[in-house]
Design a protein around this motif. Structure first.
Motif, PDB file in Angstrom:
ATOM      1  N   VAL A  87       0.842  -1.201   0.000  1.00  0.00           N
ATOM      2  CA  VAL A  87       0.000   0.000   0.000  1.00  0.00           C
ATOM      3  C   VAL A  87       0.875   1.248   0.000  1.00  0.00           C
ATOM      4  O   VAL A  87       0.624   2.203  -0.740  1.00  0.00           O
ATOM      5  N   LEU A  88       1.928   1.228   0.803  1.00  0.00           N
ATOM      6  CA  LEU A  88       2.810   2.396   0.853  1.00  0.00           C
ATOM      7  C   LEU A  88       3.481   2.628  -0.501  1.00  0.00           C
ATOM      8  O   LEU A  88       3.629   3.765  -0.943  1.00  0.00           O
ATOM      9  N   ALA A  89       3.869   1.541  -1.171  1.00  0.00           N
ATOM     10  CA  ALA A  89       4.477   1.671  -2.500  1.00  0.00           C
ATOM     11  C   ALA A  89       3.513   2.389  -3.441  1.00  0.00           C
ATOM     12  O   ALA A  89       3.913   3.291  -4.176  1.00  0.00           O
ATOM     13  N   GLY A  90       2.238   2.020  -3.391  1.00  0.00           N
ATOM     14  CA  GLY A  90       1.242   2.670  -4.247  1.00  0.00           C
ATOM     15  C   GLY A  90       1.163   4.165  -3.959  1.00  0.00           C
ATOM     16  O   GLY A  90       1.104   4.986  -4.880  1.00  0.00           O
ATOM     17  N   LEU A  91       1.206   4.535  -2.687  1.00  0.00           N
ATOM     18  CA  LEU A  91       1.094   5.958  -2.324  1.00  0.00           C
ATOM     19  C   LEU A  91       2.325   6.745  -2.745  1.00  0.00           C
ATOM     20  O   LEU A  91       2.214   7.851  -3.273  1.00  0.00           O
ATOM     21  N   LEU A  92       3.494   6.154  -2.523  1.00  0.00           N
ATOM     22  CA  LEU A  92       4.698   6.924  -2.857  1.00  0.00           C
ATOM     23  C   LEU A  92       4.888   7.002  -4.373  1.00  0.00           C
ATOM     24  O   LEU A  92       5.396   8.000  -4.883  1.00  0.00           O
ATOM     25  N   ASN A  93       4.441   5.991  -5.086  1.00  0.00           N
ATOM     26  CA  ASN A  93       4.509   6.055  -6.549  1.00  0.00           C
ATOM     27  C   ASN A  93       3.608   7.168  -7.075  1.00  0.00           C
ATOM     28  O   ASN A  93       3.996   7.934  -7.954  1.00  0.00           O
ATOM     29  N   SER A  94       2.420   7.226  -6.532  1.00  0.00           N
ATOM     30  CA  SER A  94       1.466   8.207  -7.020  1.00  0.00           C
ATOM     31  C   SER A  94       1.964   9.633  -6.733  1.00  0.00           C
ATOM     32  O   SER A  94       1.965  10.494  -7.613  1.00  0.00           O
ATOM     33  N   LEU A  95       2.459   9.870  -5.514  1.00  0.00           N
ATOM     34  CA  LEU A  95       2.987  11.201  -5.196  1.00  0.00           C
ATOM     35  C   LEU A  95       4.245  11.490  -6.027  1.00  0.00           C
ATOM     36  O   LEU A  95       4.412  12.592  -6.546  1.00  0.00           O
TER      37      LEU A  95
END
Ligand SMILES: *[C@@H]1O[C@H](CO)[C@@H](O)[C@H](O)[C@H]1NC(C)=O
Ligand SMILES: *[C@@H]1O[C@H](CO)[C@@H](O)[C@H](O)[C@H]1NC(C)=O
Ligand SMILES: *[C@@H]1O[C@H](CO)[C@@H](O)[C@H](O)[C@H]1NC(C)=O
Ligand SMILES: *[C@@H]1O[C@H](CO)[C@@H](O)[C@H](O)[C@H]1NC(C)=O
Length: 466
Positions: A87-95
């Motif tokens: 989940v964190l990977a998804g958030l940092l990728n998006s930002l």
């Protein structure tokens, strides 16, 4: 104050089965990183817990050892990829992609950003932020609860986020030598103490951290001292970062993300030759171009008009190279970069024989995080680091500010030596498998370095000029 038991909240607000991932329970990202016994804390009141601060050792140019760490607070053990990591990977990728796009729309040069490092810096600042500012950080990071009323904020546990980031980085290191090294420096003015929580944060997501106090009242001397300290503690890799230091500075913050990789598909130096690189329609430069023929995963995206090639870098990391079709401007492709597009690409790659030519490059960049945020929106910068940001949890002194925040990224590739035996093997294979498709990365291209378990983007870059 609203107070609901956490399990009940999770059940009420955020559990449902998503259609295409039938066995996976969706949990709102906030609840994976929420502080213990979370409640919506009223913005007006002070935090219940007193702020713990400690003195900062003065900068001594002879003392270059990193800050000591409590071994108990570091789970050195490599954890498996969990739901939290994914989940964190998804958030940092998006930002990271949004930051990249905002940055690239303002400047048309080479770009090198580390989404994982930028995310970590912002979470470290979050640890020192007052509640209102902390809420703004969570909003940008995609980690707010989504249900808070205007006058209160449900806080996350920043340490959990930082340790998860460090876990993503440590997945890449396969073997005796670390491929990723993260360092943090924070220089504070002499009379200020720093919060223990913030200091812990600088350790959570780094391999080495250096917190020192400096006399900023003579800014030129301070600049010289700080820059040479950074140079010495980074093995000469990070130089002349700070300039125009203000004598009334409270805190200068710097982090470096150093990626040292090896191409697992061996490029043989003797096959490297000077070839043309077309920076634009009119400008051609000659660059050392490495060539390798072998099996690659790649795809031709006719809709977005680009070719994507996957290059394994180590057991768990790979690079995606994105080359716009001839005649297609890279600036038209950049706005189409989204997390779902990147994962579609990765899922649609097909194996085939390529004769791939690629410039032999290494690069580095320093990015001012305030500029990076201001490019996204000036109000974002004002709320997080600028005039409206409040850091009451960072220091014992009032109206403490983060005056400079810089992210340094170093990307270095070296070629593993290929023995004669291996080279011969490659040749045989090629003869068996027929005629390779030629692909030359001889015009501006995008690249990203990705951690393969979580798919977190470690590095995002563009080369237009060589
Ligand atoms: C959370 O609540 C439990 C049970 O009420 C308590 O034992 C624990 O100390 C609390 N934790 C924190 C960080 O306040
Ligand atoms: C990770 O998962 C594997 C297989 O499921 C298991 O054998 C291993 O012990 C786990 N490692 C950790 C650190 O949990
Ligand atoms: C790439 O450049 C480096 C530094 O100049 C050199 O050591 C290396 O051999 C080159 N690699 C190839 C495959 O050309
Ligand atoms: C990459 O290859 C070089 C040369 O073979 C070697 O010295 C270095 O340790 C390797 N790096 C990693 C991270 O494996």
């Amino acid at each position: 104050m609203q107070r609901l038991g956490l399990p009940l909240l999770v059940l009420l607000l955020c559990c449902y089965l998503s259609g295409n991932e039938a066995n996976r329970v969706y949990v709102h990202p906030f609840y994976l990183f929420a502080a213990e016994n979370v409640s919506c804390e009223t913005l007006q009141t002070q935090t219940a817990k007193p702020l713990l601060t400690g003195p900062v050792a003065p900068l001594d140019i002879e003392v270059l050892t990193p800050d000591s760490r409590d071994p108990l607070s570091q789970d050195g053990q490599r954890q498996n990829i969990t739901q939290r990591t994914a989940v964190l990977a998804g958030l940092l990728n998006s930002l990271g992609l949004r930051m990249y796009q905002a940055f690239s729309s303002k400047q048309h040069r080479n770009i090198l950003l580390s989404p994982v490092n930028t995310f970590g810096s912002l979470v470290t600042f979050y640890l020192g932020a007052s509640k209102k500012t902390a809420g703004e950080f969570q909003e940008l990071l995609g980690l707010s609860s989504g249900t808070d009323q205007k006058d209160c904020v449900s806080l996350m546990d920043g340490h959990k986020v930082l340790k998860t980031l460090q876990n993503i980085n440590s997945q890449v290191d396969d073997g005796p030598k670390d491929e990723i090294t993260t360092q943090v420096w924070a220089f504070t003015r002499q009379d200020a103490q720093l919060s223990k929580d913030f200091i812990q944060g600088t350790q959570d997501f780094s391999d080495a951290s250096f917190i020192r106090s400096v006399d900023f009242s003579k800014p030129q001397e301070a600049e010289q001292l700080v820059n040479s300290f950074v140079e010495k503690t980074s093995d000469g890799k990070v130089r002349s970062i700070f300039s125009d230091i203000n004598p009334s500075s409270d805190l200068l913050f710097l982090t470096s993300f150093h990626f040292q990789g090896n191409w697992t598909k061996a490029f043989q130096p003797e096959k490297t030759s000077l070839q043309e690189f077309h920076m634009d329609e009119r400008t051609i430069t000659m660059v050392p171009m490495m060539t390798h023929t072998g099996q690659y995963h790649y795809l031709n995206d006719k809709v977005r008009r680009c070719t994507v090639v996957k290059m394994p870098l180590s057991k768990w990391s790979y690079m995606l190279l994105v080359l716009p079709h001839e005649g297609t401007n890279i600036l038209d492709l950049e706005p189409k970069l989204r997390t779902d597009v990147m994962s579609d690409w990765h899922q649609s790659l097909q194996e085939g024989l390529l004769e791939l030519s690629l410039p032999n490059f290494s690069m580095s960049s320093d990015t001012n995080l305030r500029t990076l945020l201001a490019n996204m929106a000036p109000e974002v910068e004002a709320k997080l680091l600028g005039s409206q940001a409040e850091f009451s949890q960072l220091s014992n002194s009032k109206h403490f500010t983060i005056d400079k925040a810089v992210s340094k990224v170093l990307f270095e590739m070296s070629a593993e030596e290929v023995g004669p035996h291996e080279g011969a093997e490659l040749q045989d294979k090629v003869q068996e498998e027929g005629i390779p498709l030629k692909l030359s990365i001889n015009r501006p291209f995008l690249f990203s370095v990705i951690e393969g378990n979580s798919n977190a983007i470690l590095i995002l870059g563009k080369i237009t000029t060589l």
